[in-house]
Write a protein that holds these residues in place. Structure first.
Motif, short mmCIF file in Angstrom:
data_model
loop_
_atom_site.label_atom_id
_atom_site.label_comp_id
_atom_site.label_asym_id
_atom_site.label_seq_id
_atom_site.Cartn_x
_atom_site.Cartn_y
_atom_site.Cartn_z
N ASN A 59 0.85 -1.19 0.00
CA ASN A 59 0.00 0.00 0.00
C ASN A 59 0.89 1.25 0.00
O ASN A 59 2.12 1.13 0.14
N GLY A 60 0.28 2.41 -0.11
CA GLY A 60 1.04 3.65 -0.21
C GLY A 60 1.72 4.05 1.10
O GLY A 60 2.79 4.68 1.08
N THR A 61 1.12 3.72 2.21
CA THR A 61 1.71 4.05 3.51
C THR A 61 3.00 3.25 3.70
O THR A 61 4.04 3.80 4.06
N ASP A 62 2.92 1.94 3.43
CA ASP A 62 4.12 1.10 3.51
C ASP A 62 5.21 1.61 2.57
O ASP A 62 6.39 1.56 2.89
N PHE A 180 3.72 5.84 -4.32
CA PHE A 180 2.37 5.87 -4.89
C PHE A 180 1.44 4.94 -4.11
O PHE A 180 1.88 3.91 -3.62
N SER A 181 0.19 5.33 -4.07
CA SER A 181 -0.85 4.46 -3.54
C SER A 181 -1.77 4.09 -4.69
O SER A 181 -2.06 4.92 -5.55
N PHE A 182 -2.23 2.85 -4.70
CA PHE A 182 -3.24 2.42 -5.68
C PHE A 182 -4.52 2.03 -4.95
O PHE A 182 -5.24 1.12 -5.37
N GLY A 185 -9.82 4.37 -4.66
CA GLY A 185 -10.31 5.70 -5.04
C GLY A 185 -9.25 6.63 -5.61
O GLY A 185 -9.57 7.74 -6.02
N LYS A 186 -8.00 6.20 -5.67
CA LYS A 186 -6.94 7.06 -6.21
C LYS A 186 -7.06 7.15 -7.74
O LYS A 186 -7.78 6.37 -8.35
N ASN A 187 -6.32 8.06 -8.35
CA ASN A 187 -6.45 8.23 -9.81
C ASN A 187 -6.15 6.95 -10.58
O ASN A 187 -6.78 6.67 -11.59
C1 LIG Z 1 -3.83 7.63 0.07
C2 LIG Z 1 -2.64 8.37 0.55
C3 LIG Z 1 -1.56 7.73 1.17
C4 LIG Z 1 -1.58 6.30 1.62
O1 LIG Z 1 -1.90 5.35 0.73
P1 LIG Z 1 -2.56 3.94 1.17
O2 LIG Z 1 -2.40 3.12 -0.06
O3 LIG Z 1 -3.96 4.20 1.55
O4 LIG Z 1 -1.75 3.41 2.30
C5 LIG Z 1 -0.45 8.48 1.47
N1 LIG Z 1 -0.39 9.80 1.21
C6 LIG Z 1 -1.42 10.46 0.65
C7 LIG Z 1 -1.29 11.92 0.37
C8 LIG Z 1 -2.58 9.77 0.30
O5 LIG Z 1 -3.61 10.44 -0.25
#
Ligand SMILES: *Cc1c(COP(=O)(O)O)cnc(C)c1O
Length: 367
Positions: A59-62, A180-182, A185-187
């Protein structure tokens, strides 16, 4: 007419056959973790960002935590990031063991205030994480200049900015690494959690890959402890299909933003338009209004869903009470958090829907 903030169903219906074919291929080959589908997406996404390396993660946080760890950043180090973002950005810094230092943002763009960065530096500062909030590229020239002068890493939080550009260069290629996060709801969204780190740096890429996979050097040897944070084959196959449509969807977001800009210009509620050298990809279309809660509930009654990104600036969250900040320490982020309102934004909106949102908003704001 009901107008949603985002519409994942309609997008799926449009690509259903392609998606199902892709999923079936993964099932038939049982390449669930790692394997050809992940490798294929990583290659394509690196190319899309204009860099050599992409490592799929959970995920994007990781992605942010792992990149920090791979850079050797942890306890005793400080990392500067924007006071207005999703909590994941600062949470990832803490999870790496480092200390978060917040920078206020600019009132006209809502992006990190690069003029404040010098005053936040200490001997412990190791990195800056600018956030391309709402899909709009941060002032990377200024961030990179300060980073270079002080020997800091620059990590782009590009979770909201797939395909955004600055000076004809893609977001993802503008720092030492980008995350990046996928999230759906992201782009560019998967059908579950997924994320990626991209970088031009081969050595960093190798370390990120090891950190994301238990510090593994071979099947049974581990150079250090890392994480279990991998992109799975199913999500990778879905993302490869969606990546092909990504430019079209991004262009539609930009068209919708132009309609909003034109229809709302006299109300003076929009953020400043992006500089000509930036390609904003409008993950969100955000305006500023006073008495936001009332505006939101009146729009809701007219069938229009809106969102708030974000209602509490990061330093003002309960999670950061221990840092002892006052709201007056971050006047711009605090002020913005009270006024920002996200209007419906997704490629599936029709022109008529966008115009209706504008008409309703005008009615609500004029009493
Ligand atoms: C969504 C988001 C993240 C985290 O992504 P996840 O995949 O939900 O862990 C980090 N930074 C920003 C600015 C985001 O919008």
């Amino acid at each position: 007419m009901q107008i949603p903030l985002v519409n994942l169903t309609e997008q799926y219906v449009g690509i259903k056959t392609e998606i199902q074919t892709a999923i079936n291929k993964v099932l038939d080959s049982t390449a669930f973790i790692g394997g050809p589908f992940v490798a294929e997406f990583e290659t394509k996404f690196a190319e899309y960002c204009g860099v050599e390396h992409c490592i799929g993660v959970g995920n994007g946080t990781d992605a942010i935590t792992i990149v920090l760890r791979a850079m050797g950043i942890g306890p005793g180090d400080e990392v500067i990031t924007a006071a207005n973002s999703f909590v994941a950005t600062s949470e990832a810094i803490t999870n790496a063991g480092a200390t978060v230092v917040f920078a206020d943002c600019c009132p006209d763009t809502s992006l990190i205030d690069t003029d404040s960065l010098n005053s936040l530096l200490s001997r412990k500062t190791k990195a800056i994480i600018p956030v391309h909030l709402y899909g709009r590229p941060a002032n990377m020239d200024a961030v990179n200049e300060i980073a270079k002068a002080n020997g800091l890493f620059v990590i782009e939080d590009a979770a909201q900015a797939h395909g955004a550009e600055l000076n004809d260069k893609r977001v993802g290629s503008l720092g030492d690494a980008a995350c990046f996060s996928f999230y759906p709801g992201k782009n560019l969204g998967a059908y579950g959690d997924a994320g990626a780190v991209v970088t031009k740096d081969k050595q960093l890429a190798e370390r990120v890959r090891m950190f994301a996979n238990h510090g593994r050097t071979s099947k049974y040897d581990h150079e250090f402890e890392g994480f279990n944070s991998r992109l799975d084959g199913m999500q990778a196959a879905i993302l490869s299909v969606k990546l092909k449509h990504s430019e079209r969807w991004t262009e539609r977001r930009r068209e919708i933003a132009l309609i909003y800009d034109a229809e709302l210009s006299d109300l003076e509620i929009a953020l400043t338009p992006p500089e000509p050298k930036a390609r904003h990809v409008y993950h969100l279309y955000v305006v500023r209004v006073k008495n936001r809660e009332e505006v939101q509930s009146r729009l809701k009654k007219l069938g229009i869903s809106t969102g708030v990104h974000y209602p509490i600036a990061l330093p003002n969250l309960t999670a950061y009470r221990h840092l002892g900040h006052k709201t007056s320490d971050f006047p711009v982020a605090t002020e913005l958090s009270k006024e920002v309102l996200s209007l419906p934004m997704c490629p599936e909106l029709t022109d008529e829907m966008v115009i209706r949102v504008c008409q309703c908003l005008r009615k609500v704001l004029n009493g």
